[in-house]
Design a protein around this motif. Structure first.
Motif, PDB file in Angstrom:
ATOM      1  N   TRP A 154       0.813  -1.208   0.000  1.00  0.00           N
ATOM      2  CA  TRP A 154       0.000   0.000   0.000  1.00  0.00           C
ATOM      3  C   TRP A 154       0.853   1.266   0.000  1.00  0.00           C
ATOM      4  O   TRP A 154       0.328   2.367  -0.003  1.00  0.00           O
ATOM      5  CB  TRP A 154      -0.935   0.028   1.209  1.00  0.00           C
ATOM      6  N   GLY A 155       2.160   1.152   0.059  1.00  0.00           N
ATOM      7  CA  GLY A 155       3.023   2.330   0.086  1.00  0.00           C
ATOM      8  C   GLY A 155       2.998   3.062   1.415  1.00  0.00           C
ATOM      9  O   GLY A 155       3.257   4.250   1.476  1.00  0.00           O
ATOM     10  N   MET A 156       2.686   2.345   2.481  1.00  0.00           N
ATOM     11  CA  MET A 156       2.563   2.997   3.784  1.00  0.00           C
ATOM     12  C   MET A 156       3.664   2.600   4.759  1.00  0.00           C
ATOM     13  O   MET A 156       3.633   2.992   5.924  1.00  0.00           O
ATOM     14  CB  MET A 156       1.211   2.681   4.399  1.00  0.00           C
ATOM     15  N   GLY A 157       4.653   1.851   4.325  1.00  0.00           N
ATOM     16  CA  GLY A 157       5.684   1.341   5.224  1.00  0.00           C
ATOM     17  C   GLY A 157       6.445   2.410   5.966  1.00  0.00           C
ATOM     18  O   GLY A 157       6.563   2.370   7.193  1.00  0.00           O
ATOM     19  N   VAL A 158       6.976   3.417   5.260  1.00  0.00           N
ATOM     20  CA  VAL A 158       7.760   4.460   5.915  1.00  0.00           C
ATOM     21  C   VAL A 158       6.867   5.280   6.839  1.00  0.00           C
ATOM     22  O   VAL A 158       7.262   5.613   7.962  1.00  0.00           O
ATOM     23  CB  VAL A 158       8.481   5.352   4.882  1.00  0.00           C
ATOM     24  N   LYS A 159       5.655   5.576   6.396  1.00  0.00           N
ATOM     25  CA  LYS A 159       4.724   6.338   7.245  1.00  0.00           C
ATOM     26  C   LYS A 159       4.426   5.561   8.528  1.00  0.00           C
ATOM     27  O   LYS A 159       4.384   6.138   9.612  1.00  0.00           O
ATOM     28  CB  LYS A 159       3.446   6.634   6.477  1.00  0.00           C
ATOM     29  N   LYS A 160       4.261   4.249   8.431  1.00  0.00           N
ATOM     30  CA  LYS A 160       4.023   3.418   9.617  1.00  0.00           C
ATOM     31  C   LYS A 160       5.260   3.405  10.519  1.00  0.00           C
ATOM     32  O   LYS A 160       5.137   3.432  11.739  1.00  0.00           O
ATOM     33  CB  LYS A 160       3.644   1.990   9.231  1.00  0.00           C
ATOM     34  N   ILE A 161       6.440   3.362   9.939  1.00  0.00           N
ATOM     35  CA  ILE A 161       7.678   3.418  10.733  1.00  0.00           C
ATOM     36  C   ILE A 161       7.693   4.715  11.549  1.00  0.00           C
ATOM     37  O   ILE A 161       7.965   4.700  12.751  1.00  0.00           O
ATOM     38  CB  ILE A 161       8.924   3.326   9.832  1.00  0.00           C
ATOM     39  N   LEU A 162       7.389   5.826  10.902  1.00  0.00           N
ATOM     40  CA  LEU A 162       7.387   7.119  11.586  1.00  0.00           C
ATOM     41  C   LEU A 162       6.352   7.149  12.706  1.00  0.00           C
ATOM     42  O   LEU A 162       6.619   7.639  13.810  1.00  0.00           O
ATOM     43  CB  LEU A 162       7.121   8.248  10.581  1.00  0.00           C
TER      44      LEU A 162
END
Length: 180
Positions: A154-162
């Motif tokens: 979904w392209g949300m990996g970095v946002k979830k990391i943050l």
């Protein structure tokens, strides 16, 4: 892609399927090396080996709370964030060339994960921190990680990391692009 994902004795055929891991005293790689390991293997073996190395060398914080007589132990970094960063490093790295490694370095005050490869031409480091479509560098590798339930696409990996780091009260990860 099949060799990167499932190959046996990958180091004989693809020298770049490796991870170099180190535990350093201090806050940079010029400090004393407490433990170092180079591992050649397929993507899933690299992920498993990196997770084992982290379990052995990552810091655990402990505390007491009023409601319990027992000590509560927790990793100093959110497990999901570290897991996501490792998987991103595997799925988005460049597998071209013969001498590039993925790196995992654990210091007294922080951890670093880095790999080879560039962001897509129209991307910036700021775009990584916002919602964006998934655009894996290695489509076949990412598809298998998706099929094995390691990623969502979904392209949300970095946002979830943050988000995980903010929730855990740890500093926001720093993303740097250098030397391509």
């Amino acid at each position: 892609a099949a060799m990167v994902l499932f190959g046996k004795n990958v180091g004989q055929f693809l020298l770049l399927c490796k991870i170099q891991m180190g535990r350093f005293r201090g806050s940079n790689k010029y400090g004393q090396i407490l433990h170092m390991r180079m591992f050649h293997g397929n993507a899933f073996e690299i992920l498993r080996t990196a997770a084992d190395f982290l379990r052995k060398h990552h810091f655990i914080a402990s505390r007491f709370v009023d409601e319990s007589f027992q000590r509560i132990e927790e990793p100093t970094l959110p497990v999901f964030a570290v897991r996501e960063a490792l998987i991103n490093a595997i799925c988005h790295r460049s597998y071209r060339g013969s001498s590039s490694s993925m790196y995992l370095a654990i210091y007294d005050d922080h951890m670093e994960i880095w790999n080879t490869g560039r962001l897509p031409p129209e991307w910036t480091l700021d775009k990584l921190k916002k919602w964006h479509q998934s655009e894996p560098r290695n489509e076949l590798v990412a598809n298998v990680f998706y099929a094995r339930d390691f990623i969502e696409r979904w392209g949300m990996g970095v946002k979830k990391i943050l988000e995980e780091c903010a929730e855990a009260g740890v500093p926001e990860p720093e993303y740097i692009q250098y030397s391509g």
